[in-house]
Design an enzyme around this catalytic site. Structure first.
Site: not given
Ligand SMILES: [Zn+2]
Length: 299
Positions: A119, A135, A235-236, A278
């Site tokens: 976000v 989100h 992301s998990s 990343l």
């Protein structure tokens, strides 16, 4: 429904370990038509911590749920005090090499789209276009009564005026943009109402316990249908709101490639998981593809 992340989920010991081989990721991008799904892990290098992992904010703090927020004025006061303070940090955050690489992939026509669970607006700040914010976004505010949408910076100014001298030092910040404050630090923080109808204001983000708007989910499903591969970045996949797209891609026989330092709930559905940070990982990929990152820095 967006479920509150818990620390109780422990990854299976039988999962294959992550690799450091970026070749499959570079190949998927070179082939074109890749869809990016990004999570908190891509923003940690911009100073926004993840809920999980080392020093994850979940160990200190339980995120606000929609039910808590709408259920009590006291909860809203606490939330806005924390969020107002957190906004100052978010406002200073800048895109990192990971965001810039994704923007460069897009500019070179290698992507069909970017879906983010974040976000923080950092993909857009790096120059990515047409980003679907699964989100929502912290830089917008919605009135729960009349639906009016307004810029967060306006609310921030009103909150500054209503709370002169409010400057507690937070213990930490969370990926949803709220800082850790004790009740004592929240003190008598004053919330302000909607300027249109006097109703309750909420950041335009999907709180835990709240559903992602169905039309937004459908847009993402369409992006998955139109993609030739799905690239999960940071992301998990602990929450279903993101995992379902991984399932959809895998069910359709599209390769899922994950770059995430820790194991994820999607590992069994992926052709590979690269266990690297990343920024450095994606910089390596842009180098291999001969994609220029510099021009992406529009922010
Ligand atoms: Zn209103």
């Amino acid at each position: 429904m967006r479920m509150r992340p818990t620390l109780s989920w422990t990854p299976g010991a039988d999962l294959p370990p992550g690799t450091t081989d970026l070749a499959p990721v570079a190949e998927a991008l070179r082939a074109g038509g890749a869809l990016v799904l990004s999570g908190a892990g891509i923003s940690t290098e911009s100073g926004i911590p993840d809920y999980r992992g080392e020093g994850g904010s979940l160990s200190r703090h339980t995120p606000m749920t929609y039910q808590d927020f709408t259920g009590s004025p006291e909860a809203r006061r606490r939330y806005w005090a924390r969020s107002h303070l957190g906004w100052r940090t978010f406002g200073r955050a800048r895109p990192n090499a990971g965001h810039r690489s994704v923007a460069a992939f897009g500019r070179h026509g290698l992507l069909t789209g970017v879906i983010t669970q974040n976000v923080d607006g950092l993909h857009q700040a790096a120059g990515s276009e047409g980003v679907v914010e699964l989100h929502g976004s912290l830089d917008r505010v919605v009135c729960l009564t009349c639906g009016d949408l307004s810029p967060r910076r306006e609310l921030a100014r009103r909150l500054e005026e209503a709370n002169a001298g409010f400057a507690p030092v937070a213990a930490g910040i969370n990926p949803d943009g709220d800082a850790d404050l004790t009740d004592e630090q929240v003190g008598d923080f004053r919330v302000v109402p909607c300027t249109v109808c006097g109703g309750i204001l909420k950041p335009d983000v999907v709180f835990f316990g709240e559903n992602v708007p169905p039309e937004r989910v459908e847009r993402c499903r369409e992006l998955v249908r139109g993609a030739s591969s799905l690239l999960v970045l940071g992301s998990s996949l602990t929450v279903m709101s993101g995992l379902r797209f991984v399932r959809q891609a895998a069910d359709a026989g599209k390769p899922v490639l994950i770059v995430n330092r820790d194991v994820t709930r999607g590992d069994r559905l992926a052709v590979t998981r690269v266990a690297l940070p990343l920024g450095p990982a994606l910089t390596t990929v842009t180098d291999r593809l001969g994609v220029s990152v510099e021009a992406a820095a529009t922010a």
